[in-house]
Design a protein around this motif. Sequence first.
Motif, PDB file in Angstrom:
ATOM      1  N   HIS A 255       6.334  -9.871   5.936  1.00 47.53           N
ATOM      2  CA  HIS A 255       7.113  -9.523   7.130  1.00 47.53           C
ATOM      3  C   HIS A 255       6.399  -9.907   8.421  1.00 47.53           C
ATOM      4  N   GLY A 256       5.286 -10.630   8.304  1.00 49.09           N
ATOM      5  CA  GLY A 256       4.535 -11.019   9.489  1.00 49.09           C
ATOM      6  C   GLY A 256       3.558  -9.959   9.971  1.00 49.09           C
ATOM      7  N   TYR A 257       3.308  -8.934   9.148  1.00 47.82           N
ATOM      8  CA  TYR A 257       2.457  -7.826   9.588  1.00 47.82           C
ATOM      9  C   TYR A 257       1.066  -7.853   8.952  1.00 47.82           C
ATOM     10  N   ALA A 258       0.713  -8.920   8.285  1.00 45.48           N
ATOM     11  CA  ALA A 258      -0.596  -8.962   7.624  1.00 45.48           C
ATOM     12  C   ALA A 258      -1.726  -8.919   8.642  1.00 45.48           C
ATOM     13  N   GLY A 259      -2.909  -8.531   8.188  1.00 45.82           N
ATOM     14  CA  GLY A 259      -4.096  -8.572   9.041  1.00 45.82           C
ATOM     15  C   GLY A 259      -4.319  -7.350   9.906  1.00 45.82           C
ATOM     16  N   GLU A 260      -3.676  -6.239   9.575  1.00 45.98           N
ATOM     17  CA  GLU A 260      -3.862  -5.029  10.391  1.00 45.98           C
ATOM     18  C   GLU A 260      -5.168  -4.333  10.005  1.00 45.98           C
ATOM     19  N   LEU A 261      -6.259  -5.033  10.229  1.00 47.32           N
ATOM     20  CA  LEU A 261      -7.586  -4.552   9.857  1.00 47.32           C
ATOM     21  C   LEU A 261      -7.938  -3.234  10.535  1.00 47.32           C
ATOM     22  N   GLY A 262      -7.487  -3.049  11.751  1.00 44.06           N
ATOM     23  CA  GLY A 262      -7.822  -1.838  12.499  1.00 44.06           C
ATOM     24  C   GLY A 262      -7.346  -0.569  11.819  1.00 44.06           C
ATOM     25  N   HIS A 263      -6.401  -0.693  10.889  1.00 41.13           N
ATOM     26  CA  HIS A 263      -5.873   0.499  10.226  1.00 41.13           C
ATOM     27  C   HIS A 263      -6.244   0.561   8.750  1.00 41.13           C
ATOM     28  N   VAL A 264      -7.216  -0.244   8.368  1.00 41.10           N
ATOM     29  CA  VAL A 264      -7.832  -0.068   7.056  1.00 41.10           C
ATOM     30  C   VAL A 264      -8.622   1.238   7.118  1.00 41.10           C
ATOM     31  N   THR A 265      -8.524   2.034   6.057  1.00 38.61           N
ATOM     32  CA  THR A 265      -9.180   3.332   6.034  1.00 38.61           C
ATOM     33  C   THR A 265     -10.671   3.196   5.779  1.00 38.61           C
ATOM     34  N   VAL A 266     -11.467   3.803   6.649  1.00 39.37           N
ATOM     35  CA  VAL A 266     -12.907   3.861   6.416  1.00 39.37           C
ATOM     36  C   VAL A 266     -13.245   5.184   5.714  1.00 39.37           C
ATOM     37  N   GLU A 267     -12.751   6.281   6.275  1.00 42.68           N
ATOM     38  CA  GLU A 267     -12.893   7.603   5.640  1.00 42.68           C
ATOM     39  C   GLU A 267     -11.532   8.285   5.761  1.00 42.68           C
ATOM     40  N   PRO A 268     -10.931   8.675   4.635  1.00 39.87           N
ATOM     41  CA  PRO A 268      -9.563   9.225   4.689  1.00 39.87           C
ATOM     42  C   PRO A 268      -9.445  10.449   5.599  1.00 39.87           C
ATOM     43  N   ASP A 269     -10.549  11.195   5.750  1.00 38.33           N
ATOM     44  CA  ASP A 269     -10.506  12.384   6.610  1.00 38.33           C
ATOM     45  C   ASP A 269     -11.295  12.165   7.897  1.00 38.33           C
ATOM     46  N   GLY A 270     -11.459  10.920   8.284  1.00 34.48           N
ATOM     47  CA  GLY A 270     -12.253  10.593   9.469  1.00 34.48           C
ATOM     48  C   GLY A 270     -11.532  10.942  10.757  1.00 34.48           C
ATOM     49  N   PRO A 271     -12.083  10.478  11.878  1.00 35.09           N
ATOM     50  CA  PRO A 271     -11.482  10.782  13.187  1.00 35.09           C
ATOM     51  C   PRO A 271     -10.054  10.255  13.318  1.00 35.09           C
ATOM     52  N   GLY A 272      -9.265  10.927  14.135  1.00 34.06           N
ATOM     53  CA  GLY A 272      -7.871  10.538  14.341  1.00 34.06           C
ATOM     54  C   GLY A 272      -7.755   9.169  14.994  1.00 34.06           C
TER      55      GLY A 272
END
Lengths: 397, 397
Positions: free
Chosen positions: A234-251
């Motif tokens: 859908h043209g939305y690939a590459g959303e690296l900024g929203h890859v999870t680092v820690e599931p309960d990390g900062p908002g």
Amino acid sequence: MRRHNLALVLRAIVERGPVSRAAVAAYVGLTKATVSSIVEELLVAGFVAEVGRENRGEAGRPGTVLAANPNGPVGVGLEINVDYIAVCLVDLAGEVRRVDVRRGDNRELPRGDVLRIAAELVATTLVNARTAGLKPLGLAVALPGLVDEPSGMLIVAPNLGWRDLDVPGALRAAGLSAAAAELPIAVGNEANFAAIGELWYGHGPELGDFVHVTGETGIGAGLVVGRRLFGGAHGYAGELGHVTVEPDGPGCGCGARGCLEAYAGQEVLARAAGLSGVTGTSVGNPDGLGALIEAAAAAGQPEVLAALRRAGWALGVALTDVVHLLDPDAVVLAGLCARLAAWLVPELRAQLTARTIGGVPPRTRVEVSQLGPYGALRGAAGSVVMTLLANPMAEVA
Amino acid sequence: MRRHNLALVLRAIVERGPVSRAAVAAYVGLTKATVSSIVEELLVAGFVAEVGRENRGEAGRPGTVLAANPNGPVGVGLEINVDYIAVCLVDLAGEVRRVDVRRGDNRELPRGDVLRIAAELVATTLVNARTAGLKPLGLAVALPGLVDEPSGMLIVAPNLGWRDLDVPGALRAAGLSAAAAELPIAVGNEANFAAIGELWYGHGPELGDFVHVTGETGIGAGLVVGRRLFGGAHGYAGELGHVTVEPDGPGCGCGARGCLEAYAGQEVLARAAGLSGVTGTSVGNPDGLGALIEAAAAAGQPEVLAALRRAGWALGVALTDVVHLLDPDAVVLAGLCARLAAWLVPELRAQLTARTIGGVPPRTRVEVSQLGPYGALRGAAGSVVMTLLANPMAEVA
């Protein structure tokens, strides 16, 4: 056939100019007569120009040499980001002919005001372009969010707080000048434009398949596979900024928790540098917040250094996911990540190495972009001229 | 040209058979004379067979109809996984003609012994194939690890504890029968073979771009983009099992911490089901540990249900990363993940929904494979016949 040859000859002149008709003919494998006739069309269209005579050190009349017309077509790029709006012009040879930047926190303004400022900036740039004899071909708009390219709809840009916007329509409604309103308008994700900017004007050719990481307020990536942008279904690939680092990390601004952006975004680093609430406008620094963060790190400010170590660690965790999933030849750090690379890369590399499967050394190289800021802007403007280079007949005929 | 037409006609017969020469000619757009001459070659090569006469309900002599030769070429797939070794035969029509499975914990045996058992199983299958009149074309070996396909080297398979193995050489040294030693041997990652199995023999055509998740002891994925496997720059793409869920999470067999496999791998679920140390051999269950975990879940065993919820959550976190990075049309759960889908999917979907950017509803569908176990095995054997279908002349000439 004619379309193909026109593109072939134009590309040869753009890439190899200044170059003689004979050299073009030899390079593309067409007869000199065919090349001369095509060159005639390209001269009339104003895409190429005779820029002098070759000196072959031989007897006989020297031939004229051709290059991309320095007073010819340009692509117009517009980037609306969280803390600046910028417009630039890129010519057929890929040269940046002009950049206009207006700093200011766009989250503090109503969307209509931001669009009006953007439309004004485009108008100013176009007036200057025409004064300089340049011919704008089209406008490409880079935005920090999910874009549906076929419709030009911005689906959501969490860091701007925008959603569901018909971008070409909204820009026209915001008062594009007559000259701007005539141009075709394309819309895309800024990280994708930055990646193709790197491909065309940066290290692209030597990189192989690469993941191009652009960090400003948000963090995005553009994936280049087989010398083409990989956009996903859908043209939305590459959303690296929203890859999870820690599931309960900062908002995170996206509504989830523990996304990479929440560790390595500009806001987080600025806060650590005591620059909370500081905007591009208020700092009056032409390079914006990034330059201030860099200065604080260079001065050895402990909070900034700690935040950068944490950001590098988070980048390493997220990029390990990228390596495991996509196995690229290279990861390229650009934008804010390039500016701060000296502080980010050690922890980043440590994670990449620690998290390889079975201790096999990582095969993905980590590179730093040399394109400087506004890579997305340059890629956007460049995408307009690349469209012309791919099919010049559309503009000639 | 001849090569192209040969492939075109063969594929038309395989996909549309039983079919008359006239219908093939109409479908591929060649003359009946050309098709008849190509069919003659394919009959001589044994790739197709006359399987009856068409009944057109008309006067005149009914024509013979053709189909993939049921006594023709087959691909041989060999899968060496943690708790089983399996061999299968797939014919040109994609039918599985035979599966031989030997259960047992391969981690408990020296590598040479495992390879010897595998070589024996291949030998047995080949004897049976020839008895049944089938003609093995080649052997494709599926392994749970990083494989350098051009060289056939297994770089590392953490769950088996194997590394740096020349697989074709090692199998030959382990005593492949004369019939097997004649065959070309290809080596690949099991998750990649499973994905192409799904593409060719499962839901592939309707899925668009998809990420195919196979879970057994390890968890892997195969990425299918534009109806082709996306292998990455070195063939290592799709290592979903080592995407980080929690950087400080439980230890993983790969040496890192918090990888998806450490939450959703078969061992973890088996331990929760009180099946620790139980192997395929000891349970004597033809479907192995997976069936026992499923039975425990179906019986409502609380520890298993809790482990499955946690596994579904971890899958959701990791697959959100996949969606953000790759933006596929669909995620397909296969293998153990398909078997346990009823318990995994609710938490998985909850994470996908909770972690979308700005609350935009997820566009990636979650599907469950219907191919059952041994999808990788089928894909491996199928890859051999697909090579023939792509270029039958290599075998005819």
